[in-house]
Design an enzyme around this catalytic site. Structure first.
Site, PDB file in Angstrom:
ATOM      1  N   GLN A 108       0.835  -1.203   0.000  1.00  0.00           N
ATOM      2  CA  GLN A 108       0.000   0.000   0.000  1.00  0.00           C
ATOM      3  C   GLN A 108       0.869   1.253   0.000  1.00  0.00           C
ATOM      4  OE1 GLN A 108      -3.378  -0.152   2.885  1.00  0.00           O
ATOM      5  NE2 GLN A 108      -2.543  -2.158   3.417  1.00  0.00           N
ATOM      6  N   ILE A 110       3.525   4.114  -1.162  1.00  0.00           N
ATOM      7  CA  ILE A 110       3.739   4.782  -2.445  1.00  0.00           C
ATOM      8  C   ILE A 110       5.215   5.078  -2.697  1.00  0.00           C
ATOM      9  CG2 ILE A 110       1.424   5.772  -2.468  1.00  0.00           C
ATOM     10  CD1 ILE A 110       2.680   8.436  -1.569  1.00  0.00           C
ATOM     11  N   HIS A 126      -1.904   1.390  -4.106  1.00  0.00           N
ATOM     12  CA  HIS A 126      -2.284   2.799  -3.980  1.00  0.00           C
ATOM     13  C   HIS A 126      -1.446   3.692  -4.906  1.00  0.00           C
ATOM     14  CE1 HIS A 126      -4.086   1.979   0.269  1.00  0.00           C
ATOM     15  NE2 HIS A 126      -4.922   1.680  -0.708  1.00  0.00           N
ATOM     16  N   CYS A 137      -3.200  13.327 -20.712  1.00  0.00           N
ATOM     17  CA  CYS A 137      -3.175  12.204 -21.658  1.00  0.00           C
ATOM     18  C   CYS A 137      -2.736  10.885 -21.033  1.00  0.00           C
ATOM     19  CB  CYS A 137      -2.287  12.532 -22.861  1.00  0.00           C
ATOM     20  SG  CYS A 137      -0.493  12.524 -22.511  1.00  0.00           S
ATOM     21  N   SER A 205      -2.458  -0.957   9.070  1.00  0.00           N
ATOM     22  CA  SER A 205      -3.485  -0.737  10.090  1.00  0.00           C
ATOM     23  C   SER A 205      -4.796  -1.412   9.741  1.00  0.00           C
ATOM     24  CB  SER A 205      -3.725   0.773  10.274  1.00  0.00           C
ATOM     25  OG  SER A 205      -4.199   1.342   9.063  1.00  0.00           O
ATOM     26  N   PRO A 230       3.309  -4.152  15.808  1.00  0.00           N
ATOM     27  CA  PRO A 230       3.428  -3.997  17.265  1.00  0.00           C
ATOM     28  C   PRO A 230       2.076  -3.956  17.974  1.00  0.00           C
ATOM     29  CG  PRO A 230       4.850  -2.421  16.128  1.00  0.00           C
ATOM     30  CD  PRO A 230       3.958  -3.045  15.088  1.00  0.00           C
ATOM     31  N   ALA A 247       8.479  -4.645  11.788  1.00  0.00           N
ATOM     32  CA  ALA A 247       8.985  -5.365  10.624  1.00  0.00           C
ATOM     33  C   ALA A 247      10.501  -5.378  10.576  1.00  0.00           C
ATOM     34  CB  ALA A 247       8.429  -4.731   9.352  1.00  0.00           C
TER      35      ALA A 247
END
Length: 261
Positions: A108, A110, A126, A137, A205, A230, A247
């Protein structure tokens, strides 16, 4: 002390056995993973000049149409924030896991931290801050981007060489649909999992749909769903197993234990 250092990570034997026995792994990653590298979350990116603005006022097609230089200035600043940080040990561990198992990364986020760590990302559901394209265009743009060292209120976006339209970031704004191909690829990867395979849900989340529903696809496919976070989240009830740590600390431990057998 580095991000991954600290007290030893406690990982249950159930989690280890699930990964050791898996042929395929799909990693669903969210903002918590990038935050460990120092990337501000969506709302944390409001500082200095931008404190008075709600992010939802800056991340809409309507805001862009009303004042492209104003919106572009915020995103150009965020590009600089992303470029100034490095992948953390969690990103690197997922890249290493791909040497041991078939791994698909669905994020998710970016940013491009997974890619810089060495992972091939199956889907940015996302969009990507660094995947620029023309607002008019749709042509991709790989030219130079001016990145301010400090927040500025307005900055003219680059011009599309194809149609002279304004270049925009490749993120999904409020009111826009998710990139269909990316989301379909994510669902297909999860549906291809089966009993014995693993879905890792890392640092998300679980409050933003439809991406928050992806763990349920893995659950329906019969895979073992492991949450790394966590805190308890809105997707915790979709997960069989939970590791309550970050992580950057958990994933290196998991990969090391899988490698050692």
């Amino acid at each position: 002390m580095s991000q991954a250092e600290g007290p030893a990570v406690e990982v249950s034997e159930e989690v280890l056995e699930a990964l050791r026995g898996a042929s395929r792994v799909v990693a669903l990653t969210g903002a918590g993973m990038s935050a460990e590298s120092g990337v501000p979350t969506f709302r944390d990116a409001q500082s200095g000049l931008w404190e008075q603005f709600d992010p939802s006022q800056l991340a809409t097609p309507e805001a862009w149409r009303a004042d492209p230089p104003f919106v572009w200035a915020w995103y150009a600043w965020r590009v600089g924030l992303v470029r100034s940080v490095q992948p953390n040990p969690g990103h690197c561990a997922l890249a290493e896991l791909a040497d041991l198992r078939e791994v698909a990364v669905v994020t998710q986020n970016i940013d491009d931290l997974h890619e810089r760590a060495g992972s091939t990302v199956l889907a940015h559901v996302h969009g990507s801050l660094l995947d620029f394209r023309c607002m008019d265009c749709g042509a991709p743009y790989d030219g130079e981007i001016e990145v301010p060292t400090e927040p500025v209120e307005r900055l003219d976006p680059p011009t599309c060489p194809e149609c002279q339209g304004d270049i925009r970031p490749g993120v999904v704004w409020f009111g826009e649909e998710l990139p269909r191909a990316a989301f379909d690829d994510a669902v297909a990867a999860l549906e291809a999992l089966g009993p014995g395979d693993v879905c890792l849900v890392v640092g998300t989340s679980g409050i933003v749909y439809p991406a928050a529903g992806l763990p349920a696809v893995a659950l329906s496919a019969g895979a073992t769903v492991v949450e790394v976070n966590p805190q308890e989240t809105d997707v915790s009830d979709m997960c069989h197993l939970h590791v309550r740590d970050t992580a950057a600390r958990v994933l290196p431990t998991l990969v090391e234990r899988v490698r050692s057998g």
